[in-house]
Enzyme design. Structure first.
Site, mmCIF file in Angstrom:
data_model
loop_
_atom_site.group_PDB
_atom_site.id
_atom_site.type_symbol
_atom_site.label_atom_id
_atom_site.label_comp_id
_atom_site.label_asym_id
_atom_site.label_seq_id
_atom_site.Cartn_x
_atom_site.Cartn_y
_atom_site.Cartn_z
ATOM 1 N N CYS A 89 0.770 -1.268 -0.100
ATOM 2 C CA CYS A 89 0.013 -0.012 -0.008
ATOM 3 C C CYS A 89 0.964 1.309 0.118
ATOM 4 O O CYS A 89 0.348 2.276 -0.601
ATOM 5 C CB CYS A 89 -0.854 0.057 1.169
ATOM 6 S SG CYS A 89 -2.448 -1.233 0.813
ATOM 7 N N HIS A 336 -8.658 4.556 -2.764
ATOM 8 C CA HIS A 336 -7.682 4.046 -2.350
ATOM 9 C C HIS A 336 -7.072 3.145 -3.649
ATOM 10 O O HIS A 336 -7.126 1.938 -3.949
ATOM 11 C CB HIS A 336 -7.857 3.237 -1.303
ATOM 12 C CG HIS A 336 -6.451 2.150 -0.840
ATOM 13 N ND1 HIS A 336 -5.359 2.969 -1.253
ATOM 14 C CD2 HIS A 336 -6.228 1.369 -0.037
ATOM 15 C CE1 HIS A 336 -4.336 2.260 -0.688
ATOM 16 N NE2 HIS A 336 -4.865 1.400 -0.013
#
Lengths: 393, 467
Positions: A89, A336
């Site tokens: 991430c 995201h």
């Protein structure tokens, strides 16, 4: 005072969302173009000497083997040096850090950092949820993304009395901010009651405790600090950064009330920048789930360990609070798109430090903004970047 | 020749129950009493065998490593042809040189495993023998056998000395007659062709041949075969068998196939006296006579092992039997079960091994991903079996997964009693999971991937009767 060898002179992103009509390459071109257009004194794309591209999950858009060669051709820069950074991430954050090091080393004067991610070219089942069957056949079987953070929520609630309302207040605040960000995936405000009443996804997290699946791209232009004024009179400098790694599996975590890598990475970044958490004016942090932001603001040193829930509920992290967090809407509202997320957060910090954040502009007192991502199965890696509008040279 | 003595016994039951009335309602038949045991989607003949065998080894007070052979009888091994025996041996922690046989081919295979293991003890080729009979019967939807076909397991630990009971004698009769069977390509048992023909010319005559051979013995308790819910009482009446210790098993679990005779006689091994276990299947019948001098260790846990079955709907039963399958694709396991990771990781997964750091004592799980200690970085690690009990540190319940996953799926992080930490799926009812809850680890099926069952440990709340 600060490190200040590298300046951000342009930054931009495309409107986040389920971009069914845009290809990976088109998203990248849009973000690059936005960054170029944001340069105050104009920018000729041929000045880009090298690019670092962050894409985390090539498998989600159908091309399993993305390399550095994928982006330059797509954005009109065929032939330039380009390296893909994949670091879970924090891929976008880490591409920014690596790009900054490439400039600081003196090898390149002008570097493009671009994050691009296609999350919605596959169905939810075959896309993000398919990770339930990925990884170790026993230890990660059934481990969808919420499983990586929900156990922290269960434990945080038990140890500190954090409530579902406190978790929900994070989503409410970030949706409020997202409603003021033209680039956010979700631009609607929500209530605590709506969060509580949303369907359960992974106990104790419900649907509105979770970020959406979002396609998106963001880009920033880095130049050596000494040349910043060729491009702008309001440069933003890289003040410091930090990375930390930890064991990949959840069963190897020492604690389920902190994300250790966030604490260590931010300690390193604060030390490099020569500042304390109290000097940060606003922060873009990793809020893939509401509990994650609560852990983040504790582990980054903005609030005491255990107070993340109550601090969120009481508005300490709102636009007008003591430490505004995720002014862009965060992952929860802005979205995201994994590889793009960190670069988009940098863009928000750049706007805030330059006073360009519109309705969500916060007061910049000390001139520092912090950007953070954590991820990598059981939060095995975190990256923190600190930006400043103070010229330390 | 050596005596064959029983050191300990164990029983295993599936987590689900299918009510006869629900089956009948699905097929527009009226009424119906009773129920049968049904394996959940993470249970099968191997996991039931593991449950029973683990209990029997515990009852015998032995370390699994001293057992010389595993004799396993089941009509439904997880692999028709494959490593069923090797997987069960490994998951039980038996020694790599363990002897024994997988007996299969009919519901008579359970008693065949018992006789073969007894022979090894008699001959002195095994000092400690583990015999397990288990089954997970799969009836065809709509067949008359559907309300009766159940699942369960029983295990005995045998030796030539010690224990409270011994095997006294045995008798077998074999005739080439067709009853229930599965041919190549059959996924479920074919039902009996002609019920009257089966009763009058196949089942009753064959069983009578072995029970008649026991006439004159003073038998205080019996386990008799009961393939349809009525024939058992006919056998008992003809053999003048007053005390049927198999009755509670049939009423709880239905016909447990290969496990029926051994499960049915556990009650007999709890009381001093002579007991007879009669098995039937595949054109063969066998009676085994036991003499109990002291209640055999483990018999006291029979009732608690059978309890805690959860009734499920008929459609759920069809789903767990793979007889009702959703359309669409399922998400394949990232690591194919035939691949190198399963070769490298076979034992560390099946035995749940960790690597204990020689320098600092930290347990790193699993060893194959830890060439160095996660705590101190030291390079010397020794393989150890993780503790089999622990406490919930934190947990989640996953509601959102693609097929073939079944929601809700509880997953718990456990602090095991050896100081190590592990995250595992929770077996059975996740509603009992909470922080601080005591759990034990049980072998369950994690997936059925490309036709291959994948086994590993899951966590299960410890009930009061187990603690």
């Amino acid at each position: 005072m600060s490190w200040n060898k590298v300046a951000v002179v342009g930054a931009g992103l495309i409107k986040m969302g389920e971009l069914f009509d845009q290809s990976y390459e088109q998203m990248a071109a849009g973000a690059f173009s936005a960054a170029v257009e944001a340069v105050d004194k104009g920018f000729d794309p041929s000045q880009v000497e090298a690019a670092f591209v962050a894409t985390q999950r090539g498998t989600l858009w159908g091309q399993e083997g993305i390399g550095g060669n994928t982006i330059p051709t797509a954005i009109g820069l065929a032939g330039i040096p380009c390296t893909r950074i994949e670091n879970a991430c924090p891929s976008g954050s880490d591409a920014f850090r690596v790009g900054a090091m490439a400039v600081a080393s003196g090898v390149h004067d002008v570097v493009l950092v671009i994050g691009v991610e296609k999350m919605r070219d596959k169905s939810t089942e075959e896309g993000l949820l398919s990770r339930a069957a990925a990884g170790h056949p026993i230890f990660t079987r059934g481990e969808t993304a919420p499983v990586l953070f929900a156990p922290f929520a269960t434990r945080h609630m038990a140890e500190f009395g954090t409530t579902r309302e406190m978790l929900a207040s994070v989503a409410v605040k970030n949706h409020y901010n997202g409603a003021r960000d033209p680039y956010a995936h979700f631009q609607n405000e929500i209530t605590i009651e709506q969060v509580l009443a949303s369907p359960p996804v992974c106990y104790p997290l419900h649907l509105l405790d979770c970020c959406p699946q979002t396609d998106g791209a963001a880009a920033v232009l880095l130049v050596s600090a000494g040349r910043a004024h060729e491009f702008t009179d309001k440069p933003v400098f890289v003040a410091g950064f930090g990375v930390a790694t930890d064991h990949p599996y959840l069963h190897e975590k020492d604690s389920f009330t902190e994300i250790k890598v966030t604490r260590i990475a931010s300690d390193r970044a604060f030390q490099m920048a020569g500042i304390t958490p109290a000097e940060i004016d606003c922060a873009e942090v990793h809020d893939c789930f509401t509990i994650t932001e609560i852990l983040d603001i504790e582990d980054l040193g903005f609030v005491e360990k255990g107070r993340g829930g109550i601090a969120s509920l009481e508005g300490e992290t709102s636009l007008t609070g003591r430490i505004p967090v995720n002014t862009s809407g965060g992952l929860l509202a802005k979205g995201h798109p994994i590889g793009a997320t960190g670069v988009a957060q940098i863009t928000e910090c750049w706007w805030q430090l330059r006073g360009q954040a519109g309705d969500r502009q916060v007061e910049i007192r000390n001139g520092f903004a912090l950007q953070h991502n954590a991820g990598g199965r059981g939060s095995g890696v975190a990256v923190v970047n600190i930006l400043t509008n103070r010229n330390g040279i | 020749m050596n005596q064959v003595r029983i050191l300990g016994v164990g029983a295993g039951a599936p987590s689900l129950r299918l009510l006869t009335a629900d089956v009948n309602a699905a097929w527009d038949r009226k009424g119906g009493r009773g129920q049968a045991g049904l394996c959940g989607s993470d249970e099968d003949s191997l996991t039931l065998a593991w449950d029973a065998a683990t209990a029997a080894i515990d009852a015998a007070g032995l370390d699994a490593g001293v057992i010389d052979g595993l004799w396993w009888g089941t009509s439904r091994p997880p692999f028709l042809d494959g490593p069923s025996h090797a997987i069960l041996s490994s998951a039980l922690g038996l020694a790599p040189h363990v002897a024994g046989i997988l007996c299969s081919g009919s519901p008579h295979s359970g008693i065949e495993a018992l006789l073969a293991s007894a022979d090894a003890i008699k001959a002195g080729s095994a000092r400690f023998a583990l015999v397990v009979a288990s089954d997970d019967l799969r009836p065809a939807p709509g067949s008359s056998y559907e309300t009766r076909a159940g699942a369960g397991a029983a295990a005995f630990v045998l030796a030539d000395e010690g224990g409270g009971a011994r095997i006294v004698s045995r008798v077998t009769r074999s005739r080439p007659l067709l009853d229930r069977y599965r041919g190549d390509g059959d996924t479920s048992q074919r039902d009996i062709y002609d019920g009257r023909l089966f009763r009058e010319r196949i089942f009753l005559p064959l069983v009578a041949e072995v029970t008649d051979a026991l006439a004159g013995e003073d038998i205080s308790s019996w386990s008799v075969p009961d393939p349809d819910g009525r024939l058992g009482s006919v056998v008992a009446k003809r053999a003048k068998a007053p005390n049927l210790t198999c009755a509670p098993i049939y009423s709880e679990l239905g016909d447990t196939g290969a496990a029926a005779a051994m499960l049915g006689i556990i009650g007999g091994l709890a009381d001093i006296g002579t007991s007879a276990a009669v098995a039937y299947g595949g054109g063969r019948a066998t009676a085994v006579l036991f003499e109990t001098e002291l209640p055999v260790a483990g018999t006291e846990h029979l009732a608690s092992a059978l309890r805690e079955g959860k009734p499920v709907s008929y459609s759920k039963a069809l789903r767990v039997r793979s007889q009702l399958i959703a359309g669409g694709e399922t998400v394949p396991m990232g690591v194919p079960p035939e691949s190198a990771l399963f070769v490298r990781g076979a034992e560390e997964m099946l035995q749940l091994l960790g690597g204990r750091c020689v320098d600092c004592g930290t347990i790193n799980t699993p060893p194959s991903i830890h060439p160095h200690c996660a705590n101190c970085g030291g390079p010397k690690l020794e393989a150890v079996q993780l503790a089999r009990q622990g406490t919930v540190h934190t947990f989640v319940i996953n509601y959102t997964m693609p097929a073939p996953f079944e929601a809700p799926l509880p997953i718990a992080v456990l602090d095991l009693d050896d100081g190590s930490r592990i995250m595992l799926q929770v077996a059975n009812d996740g509603s009992q999971v909470e922080i601080g809850r005591r759990m034990r680890l049980v072998l369950r099926k994690y997936a059925h991937e490309r036709g291959v069952p994948v086994y590993g440990f899951k966590a299960q709340p410890i009930t009061e009767s187990q603690s």
